[in-house]
Design an enzyme around this catalytic site. Sequence first.
Site, PDB file in Angstrom:
ATOM      1  N   SER A 131      26.824  44.436  42.177  1.00 24.70           N
ATOM      2  CA  SER A 131      28.264  44.327  42.382  1.00 24.70           C
ATOM      3  C   SER A 131      28.949  45.248  41.382  1.00 24.70           C
ATOM      4  O   SER A 131      28.352  45.621  40.364  1.00 24.70           O
ATOM      5  CB  SER A 131      28.723  42.881  42.132  1.00 24.70           C
ATOM      6  OG  SER A 131      30.131  42.788  42.032  1.00 24.70           O
ATOM      7  N   TYR A 144      29.925  35.177  36.418  1.00 23.99           N
ATOM      8  CA  TYR A 144      29.414  36.079  37.450  1.00 23.99           C
ATOM      9  C   TYR A 144      29.125  37.468  36.896  1.00 23.99           C
ATOM     10  O   TYR A 144      28.073  38.054  37.165  1.00 23.99           O
ATOM     11  CB  TYR A 144      30.418  36.165  38.593  1.00 23.99           C
ATOM     12  CG  TYR A 144      29.959  37.020  39.755  1.00 23.99           C
ATOM     13  CD1 TYR A 144      28.798  36.715  40.458  1.00 23.99           C
ATOM     14  CD2 TYR A 144      30.703  38.129  40.164  1.00 23.99           C
ATOM     15  CE1 TYR A 144      28.376  37.494  41.518  1.00 23.99           C
ATOM     16  CE2 TYR A 144      30.293  38.913  41.231  1.00 23.99           C
ATOM     17  CZ  TYR A 144      29.126  38.598  41.916  1.00 23.99           C
ATOM     18  OH  TYR A 144      28.708  39.373  42.971  1.00 23.99           O
TER      19      TYR A 144
END
Length: 244
Positions: A131, A144
Amino acid sequence: MIGRTAVVTGASSGIGEATARTLADQGFHVVVGARRIDRLTRLADEIGGTALALDVTDDDSVAEFCAAIPEVHVLVNNAGGAKGLTPVAEADLAEWRWMWETNVLGTLRMTKALLPKLIASGDGLIVTVTSIAALAPYDNGAGYTSAKHAQAVLHRTLRGELLGRPVRLTEIAPGAVETEFSMVRFDGDRERAAQVYAGIEPLVAADIAELVGFVASRPAHVNIDRIVVQPRDQASAGRFHRRN
């Protein structure tokens, strides 16, 4: 399993499902793994692949899954996700554990288990879907972003450790992709999940799947180290052009 075999984790929806379809269209026999076996079975029937139950956070599940696959040419580490959006001072340790188990240790378990078969194939490829959260932090996202940083460093470390071995490694770091990601992050809150993509044209799962397919179709001597891909409306994790 005839011909070249690809393994895709987190394949019951979103990027994983789209990737499985793309690789099947390229002629791979695709083994799809996830916990929702009913969805996997339907997908495997449609693409002529193999569906096997898989929980990347469970050692026994990973061992059983990998033992059932005689050979592997491509591994797509796609299983992952986020939970919550809170500042460090309010961190939920259970959510952090889930993110680290799924994104980091899940990738480690799968890669470690299948690496001997990828090497033995003579032309292996590991694609890890990270990501843009693996590239920079953002407020309220430390659980995250830290997990994605760790996952990315794990993948990038292998690039050096496997130098001279017949295995290529590609990291794909997407920005905003409209899948079930935000629904999972916000525990099924549809309104809050929809706000993530409000006013922008986000990427869709097929956009990422096409990149995986492109990487998998390169000649054996070509290694694409990293692809960072975002919607035109996004410049960073927290910077968007929203039209309403």
